[in-house]
Write a protein that holds these residues in place. Sequence first.
Motif, PDB file in Angstrom:
ATOM      1  N   ASN A 130      88.552  -2.955  56.169  1.00 19.86           N
ATOM      2  CA  ASN A 130      87.442  -2.093  55.760  1.00 19.86           C
ATOM      3  C   ASN A 130      86.065  -2.691  56.040  1.00 19.86           C
ATOM      4  O   ASN A 130      85.198  -2.041  56.632  1.00 19.86           O
ATOM      5  N   ILE A 131      85.843  -3.938  55.629  1.00 20.21           N
ATOM      6  CA  ILE A 131      84.518  -4.559  55.769  1.00 20.21           C
ATOM      7  C   ILE A 131      84.155  -4.734  57.240  1.00 20.21           C
ATOM      8  O   ILE A 131      83.050  -4.385  57.670  1.00 20.21           O
ATOM      9  N   THR A 132      85.089  -5.269  58.030  1.00 17.65           N
ATOM     10  CA  THR A 132      84.830  -5.480  59.459  1.00 17.65           C
ATOM     11  C   THR A 132      84.624  -4.154  60.181  1.00 17.65           C
ATOM     12  O   THR A 132      83.737  -4.034  61.033  1.00 17.65           O
ATOM     13  N   ALA A 133      85.443  -3.160  59.841  1.00 24.17           N
ATOM     14  CA  ALA A 133      85.322  -1.849  60.485  1.00 24.17           C
ATOM     15  C   ALA A 133      83.959  -1.222  60.190  1.00 24.17           C
ATOM     16  O   ALA A 133      83.327  -0.650  61.077  1.00 24.17           O
ATOM     17  N   ARG A 134      83.496  -1.355  58.960  1.00 21.50           N
ATOM     18  CA  ARG A 134      82.194  -0.793  58.611  1.00 21.50           C
ATOM     19  C   ARG A 134      81.057  -1.536  59.312  1.00 21.50           C
ATOM     20  O   ARG A 134      80.065  -0.915  59.721  1.00 21.50           O
ATOM     21  N   PHE A 135      81.214  -2.837  59.436  1.00 22.17           N
ATOM     22  CA  PHE A 135      80.212  -3.620  60.169  1.00 22.17           C
ATOM     23  C   PHE A 135      80.140  -3.152  61.627  1.00 22.17           C
ATOM     24  O   PHE A 135      79.058  -2.938  62.180  1.00 22.17           O
ATOM     25  N   MET A 136      81.315  -2.983  62.242  1.00 19.06           N
ATOM     26  CA  MET A 136      81.357  -2.521  63.631  1.00 19.06           C
ATOM     27  C   MET A 136      80.806  -1.099  63.750  1.00 19.06           C
ATOM     28  O   MET A 136      80.140  -0.760  64.728  1.00 19.06           O
ATOM     29  N   GLY A 137      81.085  -0.272  62.739  1.00 15.92           N
ATOM     30  CA  GLY A 137      80.535   1.074  62.726  1.00 15.92           C
ATOM     31  C   GLY A 137      79.018   1.049  62.704  1.00 15.92           C
ATOM     32  O   GLY A 137      78.362   1.852  63.382  1.00 15.92           O
ATOM     33  N   ALA A 138      78.459   0.117  61.920  1.00 19.51           N
ATOM     34  CA  ALA A 138      77.002  -0.027  61.860  1.00 19.51           C
ATOM     35  C   ALA A 138      76.442  -0.484  63.204  1.00 19.51           C
ATOM     36  O   ALA A 138      75.386  -0.021  63.640  1.00 19.51           O
ATOM     37  N   VAL A 139      77.161  -1.400  63.885  1.00 18.53           N
ATOM     38  CA  VAL A 139      76.732  -1.877  65.205  1.00 18.53           C
ATOM     39  C   VAL A 139      76.721  -0.720  66.203  1.00 18.53           C
ATOM     40  O   VAL A 139      75.760  -0.542  66.957  1.00 18.53           O
ATOM     41  N   PHE A 140      77.788   0.079  66.195  1.00 21.59           N
ATOM     42  CA  PHE A 140      77.845   1.235  67.087  1.00 21.59           C
ATOM     43  C   PHE A 140      76.729   2.235  66.765  1.00 21.59           C
ATOM     44  O   PHE A 140      76.146   2.847  67.673  1.00 21.59           O
ATOM     45  N   PHE A 141      76.432   2.411  65.470  1.00 24.36           N
ATOM     46  CA  PHE A 141      75.381   3.340  65.065  1.00 24.36           C
ATOM     47  C   PHE A 141      74.020   2.884  65.607  1.00 24.36           C
ATOM     48  O   PHE A 141      73.252   3.688  66.153  1.00 24.36           O
ATOM     49  N   ILE A 142      73.736   1.594  65.465  1.00 21.84           N
ATOM     50  CA  ILE A 142      72.475   1.043  65.981  1.00 21.84           C
ATOM     51  C   ILE A 142      72.412   1.182  67.499  1.00 21.84           C
ATOM     52  O   ILE A 142      71.369   1.507  68.073  1.00 21.84           O
ATOM     53  N   TYR A 143      73.555   0.944  68.145  1.00 22.87           N
ATOM     54  CA  TYR A 143      73.637   1.081  69.604  1.00 22.87           C
ATOM     55  C   TYR A 143      73.336   2.522  70.021  1.00 22.87           C
ATOM     56  O   TYR A 143      72.615   2.771  70.996  1.00 22.87           O
ATOM     57  N   GLY A 144      73.880   3.483  69.275  1.00 23.99           N
ATOM     58  CA  GLY A 144      73.622   4.885  69.558  1.00 23.99           C
ATOM     59  C   GLY A 144      72.149   5.240  69.353  1.00 23.99           C
ATOM     60  O   GLY A 144      71.569   5.993  70.146  1.00 23.99           O
ATOM     61  N   CYS A 145      71.545   4.679  68.298  1.00 25.77           N
ATOM     62  CA  CYS A 145      70.115   4.915  68.037  1.00 25.77           C
ATOM     63  C   CYS A 145      69.259   4.349  69.164  1.00 25.77           C
ATOM     64  O   CYS A 145      68.238   4.950  69.542  1.00 25.77           O
ATOM     65  N   PHE A 146      69.682   3.221  69.712  1.00 24.00           N
ATOM     66  CA  PHE A 146      68.939   2.620  70.816  1.00 24.00           C
ATOM     67  C   PHE A 146      68.980   3.536  72.044  1.00 24.00           C
ATOM     68  O   PHE A 146      67.963   3.718  72.721  1.00 24.00           O
TER      69      PHE A 146
END
Length: 208
Positions: A130-146
Amino acid sequence: YFLAIAIVIQHRINKIYKGPGWWALGCVSTAAAFMLMLLSDIVRVPVILINTMLFCGLVFIYTGIMRFLNRKENISLIFTLITVFFFLSFYVLYFIRNNFAATLILYFSVVIIVTLISKNLIFNGKSAVNITARFMGAVFFIYGCFYLFKIILALATGHIDSIFNPSPVQTVSFMAMLAVSVLLTFGFIIMLYQQLSAESLEDKELFE
């Protein structure tokens, strides 16, 4: 490229889980696309081939994540995205002959698929990772915002800098992609071992 190799090696080691094979395929597709992009200054490489490999690389990663989380990927949506992406890219590249529009299509497509990946990782419902998946989800979200920022910037300025033009935007883009690649590679590997550890603990408790 070394990050793609790392994911492939992990897939070879841990073949018992669904998903990592798709991650490996996605990383290889993306790495090959960047290699062709660099070679395009020397030999003529079709832009549609590079863009399709980049987009499909993310689609493969999405498929792998969904299967690793024991979820069913939305096949009809993915098929529609790939079809629309390819035909729109083909049209603007070979009929309108507009590389700017083709790049915008790629950027929009990246934002869509990255948003899907981010949503499913953040709301993964798998306690072991759960924790790692959410961290990766946040990374992908930031990448999408970029990429969304790059779309807005491109529309505002009316042009997109070449990767061979050392502009601030391209430099930041390269650094962002490198950082995201490193974080996601470690994230994928950590998720694999977290799942393995959780299953080993369950087996141990069962036998005790």
